[in-house]
Design a protein around this motif. Structure first.
Motif, PDB file in Angstrom:
ATOM      1  N   SER A  14       0.832  -1.205   0.000  1.00  0.00           N
ATOM      2  CA  SER A  14       0.000   0.000   0.000  1.00  0.00           C
ATOM      3  C   SER A  14       0.861   1.249   0.000  1.00  0.00           C
ATOM      4  CB  SER A  14      -0.911   0.026   1.225  1.00  0.00           C
ATOM      5  OG  SER A  14      -1.768  -1.082   1.189  1.00  0.00           O
ATOM      6  N   VAL A  18       0.869   4.081  -3.022  1.00  0.00           N
ATOM      7  CA  VAL A  18       0.510   5.476  -2.751  1.00  0.00           C
ATOM      8  C   VAL A  18       1.674   6.408  -3.093  1.00  0.00           C
ATOM      9  CG1 VAL A  18       0.004   7.087  -0.892  1.00  0.00           C
ATOM     10  CG2 VAL A  18      -1.241   4.950  -1.039  1.00  0.00           C
ATOM     11  N   PHE A  58       0.968 -11.008  -7.084  1.00  0.00           N
ATOM     12  CA  PHE A  58      -0.423 -10.967  -7.560  1.00  0.00           C
ATOM     13  C   PHE A  58      -1.202  -9.892  -6.812  1.00  0.00           C
ATOM     14  CE2 PHE A  58      -4.846 -12.413  -7.232  1.00  0.00           C
ATOM     15  CZ  PHE A  58      -5.169 -12.441  -8.573  1.00  0.00           C
ATOM     16  N   ILE A  63      -3.818  -4.443  -6.825  1.00  0.00           N
ATOM     17  CA  ILE A  63      -4.003  -3.094  -6.270  1.00  0.00           C
ATOM     18  C   ILE A  63      -3.582  -2.043  -7.293  1.00  0.00           C
ATOM     19  CG2 ILE A  63      -3.240  -1.513  -4.473  1.00  0.00           C
ATOM     20  CD1 ILE A  63      -3.069  -3.917  -2.608  1.00  0.00           C
ATOM     21  N   ASP A  65      -3.676  -2.342 -10.424  1.00  0.00           N
ATOM     22  CA  ASP A  65      -4.640  -2.376 -11.522  1.00  0.00           C
ATOM     23  C   ASP A  65      -5.927  -1.645 -11.185  1.00  0.00           C
ATOM     24  OD1 ASP A  65      -3.245  -3.768 -13.459  1.00  0.00           O
ATOM     25  OD2 ASP A  65      -3.736  -5.707 -12.611  1.00  0.00           O
ATOM     26  N   LEU A  66      -6.308  -1.646  -9.911  1.00  0.00           N
ATOM     27  CA  LEU A  66      -7.637  -1.135  -9.560  1.00  0.00           C
ATOM     28  C   LEU A  66      -7.613   0.200  -8.837  1.00  0.00           C
ATOM     29  CD1 LEU A  66      -9.388  -4.435  -8.429  1.00  0.00           C
ATOM     30  CD2 LEU A  66      -9.519  -3.316 -10.630  1.00  0.00           C
ATOM     31  N   ALA A  67      -6.531   0.525  -8.100  1.00  0.00           N
ATOM     32  CA  ALA A  67      -6.528   1.781  -7.337  1.00  0.00           C
ATOM     33  C   ALA A  67      -6.439   2.961  -8.297  1.00  0.00           C
ATOM     34  CB  ALA A  67      -5.355   1.790  -6.364  1.00  0.00           C
ATOM     35  N   PRO A  68      -7.090   4.081  -7.978  1.00  0.00           N
ATOM     36  CA  PRO A  68      -6.993   5.238  -8.859  1.00  0.00           C
ATOM     37  C   PRO A  68      -5.555   5.733  -8.930  1.00  0.00           C
ATOM     38  CG  PRO A  68      -7.957   5.861  -6.750  1.00  0.00           C
ATOM     39  CD  PRO A  68      -7.838   4.373  -6.763  1.00  0.00           C
ATOM     40  N   ALA A  70      -5.534   4.297 -12.004  1.00  0.00           N
ATOM     41  CA  ALA A  70      -5.360   3.276 -13.042  1.00  0.00           C
ATOM     42  C   ALA A  70      -6.593   3.192 -13.941  1.00  0.00           C
ATOM     43  CB  ALA A  70      -5.120   1.928 -12.395  1.00  0.00           C
ATOM     44  N   ALA A  74      -7.753  -4.502 -15.960  1.00  0.00           N
ATOM     45  CA  ALA A  74      -7.318  -5.104 -14.701  1.00  0.00           C
ATOM     46  C   ALA A  74      -6.721  -6.478 -14.984  1.00  0.00           C
ATOM     47  CB  ALA A  74      -8.481  -5.215 -13.746  1.00  0.00           C
ATOM     48  N   GLY A  75      -5.692  -6.838 -14.221  1.00  0.00           N
ATOM     49  CA  GLY A  75      -5.070  -8.143 -14.392  1.00  0.00           C
ATOM     50  C   GLY A  75      -3.737  -8.069 -15.102  1.00  0.00           C
ATOM     51  N   TRP A  77      -1.078  -5.758 -14.573  1.00  0.00           N
ATOM     52  CA  TRP A  77       0.028  -5.662 -13.615  1.00  0.00           C
ATOM     53  C   TRP A  77       0.064  -6.908 -12.736  1.00  0.00           C
ATOM     54  CZ3 TRP A  77       4.314  -3.459 -14.024  1.00  0.00           C
ATOM     55  CH2 TRP A  77       4.457  -2.153 -14.517  1.00  0.00           C
ATOM     56  N   ALA A  78      -1.114  -7.481 -12.424  1.00  0.00           N
ATOM     57  CA  ALA A  78      -1.142  -8.690 -11.600  1.00  0.00           C
ATOM     58  C   ALA A  78      -0.316  -9.788 -12.256  1.00  0.00           C
ATOM     59  CB  ALA A  78      -2.581  -9.144 -11.398  1.00  0.00           C
TER      60      ALA A  78
ATOM     61  N   ASP B  42     -12.742  -7.679 -17.091  1.00  0.00           N
ATOM     62  CA  ASP B  42     -12.625  -6.265 -17.421  1.00  0.00           C
ATOM     63  C   ASP B  42     -12.831  -6.021 -18.908  1.00  0.00           C
ATOM     64  OD1 ASP B  42     -12.411  -3.767 -16.439  1.00  0.00           O
ATOM     65  OD2 ASP B  42     -10.238  -3.649 -16.575  1.00  0.00           O
ATOM     66  N   TYR B  59      -7.818   3.962  -1.247  1.00  0.00           N
ATOM     67  CA  TYR B  59      -6.545   4.566  -1.625  1.00  0.00           C
ATOM     68  C   TYR B  59      -6.665   6.044  -1.950  1.00  0.00           C
ATOM     69  CZ  TYR B  59      -4.130   0.207  -1.405  1.00  0.00           C
ATOM     70  OH  TYR B  59      -3.550  -0.917  -0.925  1.00  0.00           O
TER      71      TYR B  59
END
Lengths: 171, 307
Positions: A14, A18, A58, A63, A65-68, A70, A74-75, A77-78, B42, B59
């Motif tokens: 996290s 950030v 993963f 995170i 992929d989904l946190a703003p 972004a 999705a998937g 960067w995972a 997605d 976040y």
């Protein structure tokens, strides 16, 4: 995976995400910021092995992929950080058992992982036609992020690896 | 099952002891499949919107706090500009100064023309948009190849998806999604962004595409619908707008025509547009909301008053 280790990984990821989005953008080089999340994954995999590295990768990727802010599929960067976790895990596995990886090994691992991670992300983008970018720009971005990651690794990785090692149960 | 036995023969025919912490094959397969599931979800629909929103709620405030705490630190980056960059800057400013002097010389004529247009515009379309001020708190990294930013105003400030984002210079982008206290904005320089544009001098319409580059090389590409019209260098391009102002309200300046070229392959006229906004150093932006929107902060209303 015990709860303490998972909590530590979650906190580090996290923090990395950030910082990457809100603080390092001011120091961005051509828009490219250091991949702190990738460094955390490399550190986790080097200390705890491939299994833990892949799971951490993963989680960090999802995170990212989904946190703003972004907006890519999705998937992506995972998958990229999953591969990074595996590669860094292999390095630990191939080292002589019982030894800690030395500084050179760590730096080479970071460089390789940075290249592999950015490339996997870019390739999935090309295959899925996520944003259309040309090859020259792609190579430039991969190169710059590699330099960033290698520059920041000596500052970030010792802290991350020491934190994970402290939580390692005595064998 | 062979893959789950603790010891196995490796390729060289030696007995291999599994390393502690080495990835087990079922875990690896499960994780790769999870990635594939995410990608498919997605690609095919909006199934991940709640997840994106949830992570935005978590976040968004963290990014907002980090950005505020680090602002004294991050603003020092401006002090370390190289002499070359500063010299370039002086050159640019001198050129701008000359252009402005020229403009002043013809200002009387332009002002009369403007007064006419303004009366016409005000009568024809009482847009009535208020602006919610916000700050940029997060940049999408270039590694992700998409140009998005996070701003520190969300649904509590009256912001909804598909609203227009502007700053003092011109059009910035549009809102993609919101959480309670933040919103994600797609910049018009993103390679996937398309804006309906109108050349100011000839009222010709076309589509403005981004090229995905943020800094000084960032250009927009205008594709005109009428192939017989050639826009002049220096013409201003504004948004043509769509019904109810979503995703773009009408009449916001986008950029200035830099050069015109014709594409031989698909025989179209295209113009390269220099955006008015400097996308690499966005800070204070405004989101156009309908007049009278309830917000958690002071809103600049359509008549210029602060409410």
């Amino acid at each position: 995976m015990n709860a303490g280790r998972a909590a530590l990984a979650a906190a580090l990821i996290s923090l990395a995400v950030v910082l990457q989005a809100s603080v390092f953008d001011a120091f961005a080089w051509d828009g490219v910021v250091p991949d702190l999340a990738l460094l955390v994954v490399v550190g986790a995999a080097l200390v705890r092995g491939g299994e833990f590295g892949m799971v951490t990768g993963f989680a960090a990727g999802v995170i990212l992929d989904l946190a703003p802010p972004a907006d890519h599929l999705a998937g992506r960067w995972a998958l990229a950080l999953l591969v990074v976790g595996y590669v860094a895990g292999r390095v630990r596995q191939d080292a002589r058992p019982g030894t800690t990886p030395n500084a050179t090994t760590v730096m080479v691992t970071v460089a390789a992982c940075s290249f592999v991670g950015s490339s996997v992300f870019a390739l999935t983008g090309i295959i899925l036609r996520d944003p259309a970018v040309d090859f020259g720009e792609l190579l430039q971005v991969i190169g710059i992020s590699l330099v960033w990651d290698v520059l920041l690794a000596p500052l970030v990785l010792p802290v991350v690896m020491a934190a994970f090692r402290r939580l390692e149960p005595a064998r | 099952m062979a893959i789950l036995t603790p010891e196995r023969l490796n390729r060289r025919g030696r007995l291999e002891h599994p390393e502690p912490g080495a990835p087990k094959r079922p875990t690896a397969v499960a994780l790769v499949l999870a990635c594939a599931v995410l990608l498919v979800l997605d690609l095919t629909g909006p199934a991940l919107t709640p997840a994106r929103r949830l992570l935005g709620e978590v976040y968004g405030p963290l990014e907002s706090a980090a950005s505020t705490v680090a602002r004294p630190l991050t603003s020092t980056a401006d002090w370390f500009q190289t002499q070359g960059a500063l010299r370039d800057r002086v050159g640019d400013l001198e050129a701008a100064n000359a252009a402005l002097r020229q403009e002043v010389a013809t200002a009387g004529f332009d002002r009369n023309k403007l007064a006419e247009y303004e009366g016409l515009t005000a009568a024809a379309q009482n847009m009535g948009y208020a602006v919610v001020p916000a700050r940029v708190i997060g940049y999408g990294a270039s590694q992700s190849f998409s140009r998005t930013v996070t701003i520190d105003a969300g649904s509590e400030a009256g912001i909804e998806p598909d609203m227009t984002v502007v700053n003092a210079a011109g059009l910035v982008g549009r809102v993609l999604r919101v959480s309670r206290s933040t919103a994600t904005v797609l910049l018009i320089v993103d390679a996937d962004s398309v804006v309906g544009g109108r050349v100011g001098s000839s009222m010709e319409v076309g589509f403005v595409h981004g090229n995905g580059v943020l800094g000084h090389a960032g250009r927009l590409d205008l594709e005109l619908l009428d192939q017989s019209v050639v826009p002049a260098k220096g013409d201003t391009v504004v948004t043509w707008g769509s019904s109810k102002g979503a995703p773009y309200v009408a009449g916001v300046p986008v950029g200035v025509v830099d050069s015109v070229y014709s594409s031989v392959r698909d025989s179209t006229q295209r113009a390269r547009i220099t955006p008015l906004v400097d996308f690499s150093s966005l800070d204070v932006v405004g989101v156009a909301v309908p007049s009278g929107t309830r917000s958690d902060r002071a809103v600049i209303d359509a008549d210029g008053k602060l409410k």
